[in-house]
Design an enzyme around this catalytic site. Structure first.
Site: not given
Ligand code: C5P
Length: 304
Positions: A16, A101, A111, A143
């Protein structure tokens, strides 16, 4: 949920960028109140789950060395949290192929957690809705709910309360990856320090930016990109100023530090421009490496 679950099962989850990151004051729980607009980008981690007799983690790809393979890894914590809540056996082999990264401000760890949550829920055939998965996701990191949902969304609270946002078309990005990572808590602390010492400007309302995203016009979006954490990231890694300048000189419409950094994200007018900006940045020696990506893309998805 799939009726026949293939094993091993692979789930892909996106990186993101925060198009708008307004950081409010510190709350009693130590988190900062946020108003943010997330966009999911076409850089992915693939998380593969294989039932096994022990919980183990294996990480490959760029930056794999810096990812913990002990129980503190967010993907492992995700599997354990879901197993405890729904009384399942958490033992499985987790393989993470990094494309996002590491420690780059692009929600790579989140994620992995989102992918592991969706993967484990699918493997175990859990009959749960997105709301329940979101609840577990929010306990793992601010997140993680967005990594599940993807696309473009307005986030409030710690960033975990999401409202989908309209986005037209495709936005093209070049990402400059830094040599060293930045710790998210360290960047928030640096912002607190800067705010005690002075009064750095704060992002206003994201309304105009949300309208620009809905219009699909990158020229309209470019001047509205804003990140309150940028000053803090630049204070900790002053060399990022050069990276941001080099991207603009290479023809980007705008450049910002992504989330808590140190990745710099450059919005470009087209896919071709994004490649050109990436080539120039790579040649300028102002970053470790570059990637091009587009957004928005979906959140965590089982790979067929
Ligand atoms: O939620 P997450 O684990 O990603 O947060 C990492 C750290 O970033 C927190 O421990 C906190 O120091 C900082 N943070 C914050 N305010 C937020 C999100 C994160 O201060 N809204």
């Amino acid at each position: 949920m799939l009726s026949v679950v293939p094993t091993p099962l692979t789930v892909r989850a996106p990186a993101k960028v925060n198009l708008h990151l307004g950081v409010g004051d510190v709350r009693p729980d130590g988190f900062h109140e946020l108003v943010t607009v997330f966009q999911a980008l076409s850089l992915h981690d693939d998380v593969t789950l294989t039932p096994s007799d022990a919980l183990s983690l294996h990480v490959t790809g760029d930056g794999a060395r810096d990812v913990p393979t002990d129980p503190t890894n967010l993907a492992a914590r995700a599997v354990v949290a879901l197993a405890e809540r729904y009384d399942r056996d958490p033992n499985m082999r987790i393989d993470i192929a990094k494309g996002i990264p590491v420690a780059g401000g692009m929600a790579g760890g989140s994620a992995d957690a989102a992918a592991a949550l969706l993967g484990a829920a699918t493997l175990w055939g859990l009959d749960i809705g997105r709301d329940e998965l979101d609840e577990v996701a929010a306990t793992l990191g601010s997140d993680v709910p967005f990594s599940l949902h993807g696309h473009t969304a307005l986030g409030t609270g710690r960033g975990e309360r999401l409202i989908p946002a309209l986005a037209r078309g495709e936005f093209h990005w070049t990402l400059a990856l830094a040599r060293d990572g930045l710790s998210t808590p360290a960047v928030y602390h640096e912002l607190d320090r800067l705010r005690e010492a002075g009064d750095p400007p704060r992002a206003g309302s994201p309304d105009a930016l949300l309208a620009a995203v809905a219009s699909g016009d990158p020229h309209r979006l470019a001047p509205l990109l804003v990140n309150d954490l940028q000053a803090a990231a630049l204070s900790l890694q002053p060399g990022l100023r050069r990276t941001l300048r080099a991207g603009m000189e290479a023809g980007a419409l705008a450049g910002i530090v992504s989330g808590s950094g140190p990745t710099c994200a450059f919005l470009c007018a087209s896919a071709d421009d994004a490649v050109d900006v990436g080539t120039e940045l790579a040649g300028a020696g102002v970053c470790r490496t570059v990637r091009v990506a587009s957004g928005p893309v979906p959140g965590a998805t089982v790979v067929p």
